[in-house]
Design an enzyme around this catalytic site. Structure first.
Site, PDB file in Angstrom:
ATOM      1  N   HIS A 195       0.836  -1.205   0.000  1.00  0.00           N
ATOM      2  CA  HIS A 195       0.000   0.000   0.000  1.00  0.00           C
ATOM      3  C   HIS A 195       0.871   1.256   0.000  1.00  0.00           C
ATOM      4  O   HIS A 195       0.422   2.327  -0.403  1.00  0.00           O
ATOM      5  CB  HIS A 195      -0.915   0.018   1.230  1.00  0.00           C
ATOM      6  N   ASP A 267      -4.798  -6.196  -7.642  1.00  0.00           N
ATOM      7  CA  ASP A 267      -4.975  -5.556  -6.347  1.00  0.00           C
ATOM      8  C   ASP A 267      -5.262  -4.080  -6.614  1.00  0.00           C
ATOM      9  O   ASP A 267      -5.184  -3.610  -7.757  1.00  0.00           O
ATOM     10  CB  ASP A 267      -3.712  -5.735  -5.501  1.00  0.00           C
TER      11      ASP A 267
END
Length: 502
Positions: A195, A267
């Site tokens: 992230h 993702d």
């Protein structure tokens, strides 16, 4: 040009095959607990999927109304959610999950129990109109310092992870909800959260084959309908491109060598591992070109402008010869194929009776108790000192965790406080006063300040009860050490029952 209620305009044509395919491969999120007008219009123009997050869910009834609203615009829409159970929950984001996560299920190591948990979770999703779950995590948590996988993994043993991944896929899909096994080719051996940056795995191909890929082979054999790519660099497979953007990983390995023919989902493209280097528009083009079929975006970006930009980028790439039109069409068809499967699976859904207590039963079985001397349950309300680390992005900080709320129900008058950083132990001692202390930690082995806090507590109060709600890598200590293998609400409940002797 199409004008929307907000006054913005779309730069792509009203309706053509290329634009429709470009919209079809997107899986955007959106704000709010009802569908915004722009999203409903995009569904009418070709958008085939949406992604749900905690911000979209207030109750099962509200969620069912939301998915019905989406299906009134497009009957075959794929409604996806990131519902792993355990620490990562969207269905129960405000209260904590009724299901333990993967690590707890791996600790029990009963594949039939894992199947039952996944089936019950699938039933609850299906009842709310959700038909695609971005789960399970098939990552082998071989690196104890992993900041983003941890208890989201079934464990560190490839064979254990493989058999529970297969059981989870089977259980979830028995309820008519498509499983999306993640994060291919395996995110377990990383010390960086994708992230925030691009993780790198420097394992040899032989290690990758025996460790990282074993659970994915099991998931494919179990019939997983989707696979999610990882934003990780694996030089042994492709030294230049992260897996999400690598034709070698997605097409040559996953499609070719492993023989997978289902949907490949990326993702979240807004994650910094991609967005910070390539940007989401360029990254999305490269992902489709590499072999991905669906672009997940919306964890942090959830508006019509994002959808327009991504659609424009894909259409422009085809027209410029950078993305073969046949590849985009193939990706869109795979999305539609999964939508057809979910419709058929929903119609043929198994009629196993609901088992609402299976999550709590699993959480109780997952507990590991260590005591130097026989433990006497508490009869007076304790002070719960929660040593709280910064939550990773996947888990988020919206969902409560710990044992205080559950203990307060069993021992009224239980008080609690949250402590972090240098001096946390002494601060907890001062706050507790003369009350018995229950210290709650999460991945103590990754946080030196947490170890120091426990040291302070135990020097002064050796009768302290320690509850580890992360990966129990640090040595157990305290008058009683309870490893829950996860921080779901039911894990807290199971620990509280032991402390109070229930």
């Amino acid at each position: 040009m199409t004008t929307f209620a907000s006054g913005t305009t779309a730069s792509f044509p009203e309706k053509d095959g290329l634009t429709t395919d470009a919209l079809t491969v997107l899986q955007p999120g959106f704000p709010g607990t009802t569908a915004p007008d722009w999203l409903l219009r995009r569904l009418g123009q070709g958008l085939a999927s949406v992604g749900l997050f905690g911000r979209n869910i207030a109750s099962p009834e509200q969620l069912a109304a939301l998915t019905a609203q989406l299906r009134a615009e497009r009957e075959d829409v794929l409604v996806a959610i990131d519902e792993e159970g355990g620490d990562v929950t969207r269905l129960e984001v405000r209260n904590g999950s009724s299901f333990p996560g993967n690590h707890a299920l791996g600790a029990v190591d009963d594949t039939e129990l894992t199947r039952q948990v996944a089936a019950e979770l699938g039933r609850r999703l299906a009842a709310c109109g959700v038909n695609l779950n971005w789960a399970p995590s098939a990552d082998v948590n071989s690196n104890p310092s992993n900041p983003v996988i941890g208890v989201r993994s079934f464990g560190a043993d490839p064979d254990l992870v493989a058999r529970h991944t297969a059981a989870y896929v089977t259980g979830l899909q028995s309820a008519g909800v498509a499983a999306c096994t993640k994060h291919f080719p395996g995110h377990g051996d990383t010390a960086v959260d994708s992230h925030h940056a691009l993780p790198r795995i420097d394992a040899e191909t032989s290690v990758l084959g025996e460790r990282e890929l074993a659970p994915f082979r099991a998931a494919l054999a179990a019939g997983t309908r989707a696979v999610m790519s990882a934003h990780i660099l694996v030089p042994a497979l492709d030294p230049d491109h992260p897996a999400t953007l690598s034709r070698t990983v997605l097409t040559d390995l996953l499609r070719g060598e492993l023989g997978y023919d289902g949907l490949i989902v990326t993702d979240g493209m807004e994650m910094q591992a991609i967005a910070g280097t390539y940007g989401i528009e360029r990254g999305s083009v490269l992902a489709i070109a590499a072999g991905a079929d669906a672009i997940c975006v919306g964890g942090g970006l959830a508006d019509d402008e994002t959808v327009r930009r991504l659609c424009d980028a894909l259409v422009s790439a085809v027209r410029a010869g950078e993305l073969p039109e046949e590849r985009l069409a193939d990706a869109a068809e795979r999305v539609r194929s999964l939508a057809r499967w979910t419709a058929a699976a929903s119609a043929a859904e198994e009629t196993d009776s609901s088992d609402p207590e299976v999550g709590l039963r699993a959480a109780r079985r997952a507990l590991t108790l260590t005591a130097a001397t026989p433990f006497t349950p508490l009869t007076e309300p304790p002070y719960v000192a929660a040593f709280t680390p910064v939550a990773n992005f996947a888990v988020g900080d919206e969902t409560p965790w710990g044992v205080a709320a559950e203990l307060a129900g069993l021992l009224p008058g239980t008080d609690t406080g949250s402590f972090v950083g240098e001096g946390a132990g002494m601060a907890a001692l001062a706050a507790a006063g003369r009350r018995r202390i229950v210290a709650v930690v999460r991945d103590e082995h990754r946080h030196p300040w947490m170890t120091a806090a426990l040291n302070s507590l135990l020097r002064s109060r050796p009768d302290t009860i320690v509850v580890e709600m992360g990966v129990p890598q640090a040595p157990p200590r305290g008058a009683l050490h309870i490893a829950t293998h996860g921080a779901a609400r039911v894990c807290g409940r199971a620990a509280a029952e032991v402390i109070a002797g229930e």
